[in-house]
Write a protein that holds these residues in place. Sequence first.
Motif, PDB file in Angstrom:
ATOM      1  N   ARG A   1       0.842  -1.213   0.000  1.00 54.98           N
ATOM      2  CA  ARG A   1       0.000   0.000   0.000  1.00 54.98           C
ATOM      3  C   ARG A   1       0.869   1.253   0.000  1.00 54.98           C
ATOM      4  NH1 ARG A   1      -3.944  -0.423   4.731  1.00 54.98           N
ATOM      5  NH2 ARG A   1      -4.177   1.753   4.194  1.00 54.98           N
ATOM      6  N   PHE A   2       1.971   1.220   0.758  1.00 57.30           N
ATOM      7  CA  PHE A   2       2.873   2.365   0.763  1.00 57.30           C
ATOM      8  C   PHE A   2       3.449   2.592  -0.629  1.00 57.30           C
ATOM      9  CE2 PHE A   2       7.136   4.132   0.844  1.00 57.30           C
ATOM     10  CZ  PHE A   2       6.904   5.339   1.471  1.00 57.30           C
ATOM     11  N   ALA A   3       3.888   1.523  -1.284  1.00 52.90           N
ATOM     12  CA  ALA A   3       4.473   1.648  -2.624  1.00 52.90           C
ATOM     13  C   ALA A   3       3.460   2.210  -3.607  1.00 52.90           C
ATOM     14  CB  ALA A   3       4.984   0.287  -3.103  1.00 52.90           C
ATOM     15  N   ALA A   4       2.214   1.745  -3.530  1.00 55.55           N
ATOM     16  CA  ALA A   4       1.178   2.243  -4.436  1.00 55.55           C
ATOM     17  C   ALA A   4       0.886   3.720  -4.167  1.00 55.55           C
ATOM     18  CB  ALA A   4      -0.089   1.411  -4.291  1.00 55.55           C
ATOM     19  N   ALA A   5       0.792   4.092  -2.887  1.00 59.53           N
ATOM     20  CA  ALA A   5       0.527   5.491  -2.546  1.00 59.53           C
ATOM     21  C   ALA A   5       1.695   6.388  -2.966  1.00 59.53           C
ATOM     22  CB  ALA A   5       0.268   5.629  -1.047  1.00 59.53           C
ATOM     23  N   ALA A   6       2.914   5.923  -2.756  1.00 68.88           N
ATOM     24  CA  ALA A   6       4.090   6.705  -3.155  1.00 68.88           C
ATOM     25  C   ALA A   6       4.139   6.875  -4.665  1.00 68.88           C
ATOM     26  CB  ALA A   6       5.368   6.041  -2.650  1.00 68.88           C
ATOM     27  N   ALA A   7       3.797   5.826  -5.401  1.00 73.60           N
ATOM     28  CA  ALA A   7       3.806   5.920  -6.865  1.00 73.60           C
ATOM     29  C   ALA A   7       2.772   6.930  -7.355  1.00 73.60           C
ATOM     30  CB  ALA A   7       3.543   4.552  -7.482  1.00 73.60           C
ATOM     31  N   ARG A   8       1.580   6.906  -6.738  1.00 75.55           N
ATOM     32  CA  ARG A   8       0.548   7.885  -7.132  1.00 75.55           C
ATOM     33  C   ARG A   8       0.999   9.308  -6.813  1.00 75.55           C
ATOM     34  NH1 ARG A   8      -2.712   3.905  -5.030  1.00 75.55           N
ATOM     35  NH2 ARG A   8      -2.987   5.008  -3.085  1.00 75.55           N
ATOM     36  N   LEU A   9       1.567   9.503  -5.633  1.00 78.86           N
ATOM     37  CA  LEU A   9       2.019  10.834  -5.240  1.00 78.86           C
ATOM     38  C   LEU A   9       3.185  11.297  -6.116  1.00 78.86           C
ATOM     39  CD1 LEU A   9       1.605  13.224  -3.404  1.00 78.86           C
ATOM     40  CD2 LEU A   9       3.015  12.083  -1.687  1.00 78.86           C
ATOM     41  N   ALA A  10       4.085  10.393  -6.451  1.00 82.12           N
ATOM     42  CA  ALA A  10       5.195  10.748  -7.343  1.00 82.12           C
ATOM     43  C   ALA A  10       4.670  11.148  -8.714  1.00 82.12           C
ATOM     44  CB  ALA A  10       6.170   9.576  -7.464  1.00 82.12           C
ATOM     45  N   GLY A  11       3.682  10.413  -9.208  1.00 86.02           N
ATOM     46  CA  GLY A  11       3.078  10.770 -10.490  1.00 86.02           C
ATOM     47  C   GLY A  11       2.386  12.115 -10.440  1.00 86.02           C
TER      48      GLY A  11
ATOM     49  N   VAL B   1       1.812  17.698 -11.900  1.00 84.11           N
ATOM     50  CA  VAL B   1       1.424  19.040 -11.458  1.00 84.11           C
ATOM     51  C   VAL B   1       2.619  19.975 -11.318  1.00 84.11           C
ATOM     52  CG1 VAL B   1       0.358  20.331  -9.556  1.00 84.11           C
ATOM     53  CG2 VAL B   1      -0.649  18.179 -10.314  1.00 84.11           C
ATOM     54  N   LEU B   2       3.717  19.458 -10.794  1.00 91.11           N
ATOM     55  CA  LEU B   2       4.859  20.311 -10.487  1.00 91.11           C
ATOM     56  C   LEU B   2       6.015  20.163 -11.469  1.00 91.11           C
ATOM     57  CD1 LEU B   2       4.929  19.612  -6.634  1.00 91.11           C
ATOM     58  CD2 LEU B   2       3.814  21.524  -7.819  1.00 91.11           C
ATOM     59  N   GLY B   3       5.951  19.133 -12.315  1.00 90.24           N
ATOM     60  CA  GLY B   3       7.041  18.900 -13.258  1.00 90.24           C
ATOM     61  C   GLY B   3       8.271  18.288 -12.613  1.00 90.24           C
ATOM     62  N   TRP B   4       8.086  17.685 -11.436  1.00 90.75           N
ATOM     63  CA  TRP B   4       9.227  17.096 -10.739  1.00 90.75           C
ATOM     64  C   TRP B   4       9.664  15.793 -11.399  1.00 90.75           C
ATOM     65  CZ3 TRP B   4       8.506  17.191  -4.715  1.00 90.75           C
ATOM     66  CH2 TRP B   4       8.463  18.520  -4.276  1.00 90.75           C
ATOM     67  N   ARG B   5      10.959  15.567 -11.372  1.00 88.54           N
ATOM     68  CA  ARG B   5      11.519  14.268 -11.765  1.00 88.54           C
ATOM     69  C   ARG B   5      11.537  13.378 -10.526  1.00 88.54           C
ATOM     70  NH1 ARG B   5      14.989  18.184 -13.861  1.00 88.54           N
ATOM     71  NH2 ARG B   5      16.381  17.744 -12.133  1.00 88.54           N
ATOM     72  N   PRO B   6      11.659  12.058 -10.693  1.00 86.70           N
ATOM     73  CA  PRO B   6      11.628  11.168  -9.527  1.00 86.70           C
ATOM     74  C   PRO B   6      12.628  11.533  -8.430  1.00 86.70           C
ATOM     75  CG  PRO B   6      11.410   9.877 -11.512  1.00 86.70           C
ATOM     76  CD  PRO B   6      11.711  11.296 -11.945  1.00 86.70           C
ATOM     77  N   ASP B   7      13.836  11.938  -8.802  1.00 84.84           N
ATOM     78  CA  ASP B   7      14.820  12.262  -7.761  1.00 84.84           C
ATOM     79  C   ASP B   7      14.387  13.470  -6.941  1.00 84.84           C
ATOM     80  OD1 ASP B   7      15.345  13.732 -10.186  1.00 84.84           O
ATOM     81  OD2 ASP B   7      17.297  14.311  -9.377  1.00 84.84           O
ATOM     82  N   GLU B   8      13.673  14.413  -7.554  1.00 82.00           N
ATOM     83  CA  GLU B   8      13.173  15.568  -6.805  1.00 82.00           C
ATOM     84  C   GLU B   8      12.081  15.141  -5.821  1.00 82.00           C
ATOM     85  OE1 GLU B   8      13.765  19.191  -9.917  1.00 82.00           O
ATOM     86  OE2 GLU B   8      12.380  17.602 -10.492  1.00 82.00           O
ATOM     87  N   PHE B   9      11.212  14.225  -6.264  1.00 80.43           N
ATOM     88  CA  PHE B   9      10.169  13.726  -5.368  1.00 80.43           C
ATOM     89  C   PHE B   9      10.784  13.016  -4.170  1.00 80.43           C
ATOM     90  CE2 PHE B   9       7.688  10.016  -4.022  1.00 80.43           C
ATOM     91  CZ  PHE B   9       6.588  10.657  -3.496  1.00 80.43           C
ATOM     92  N   TRP B  10      11.713  12.088  -4.416  1.00 70.25           N
ATOM     93  CA  TRP B  10      12.274  11.302  -3.326  1.00 70.25           C
ATOM     94  C   TRP B  10      13.163  12.125  -2.407  1.00 70.25           C
ATOM     95  CZ3 TRP B  10       9.787   7.294  -1.956  1.00 70.25           C
ATOM     96  CH2 TRP B  10       9.087   6.554  -2.904  1.00 70.25           C
TER      97      TRP B  10
END
Length: 66
Positions: free
Chosen positions: A5-15, A20-29
């Motif tokens: 569930r954490f992985a799914a929620a993190a993937a949705r939030l990263a997307g 919305v913000l144009g962030w790349r994955p490294d910026e999200f993490w």
Amino acid sequence: MDGDRFAAAAARLAGLTGAVLGWRPDEFWAATPAELAAIFDALAPPGAAPPTQGDLTRLRERFPDG
């Protein structure tokens, strides 16, 4: 929250931050939960309240896929 569930929620939030913000994955993490909360608070309509537990329960019932 279990790992799946954490992985799914993190993937949705990263997307969402990418869309919305144009962030790349490294910026999200690299962002802290407080930074993410501040950004989404700033994007919320004025006076918007966070969802209540009841709101979340109703959403889970309407959209059981996650």
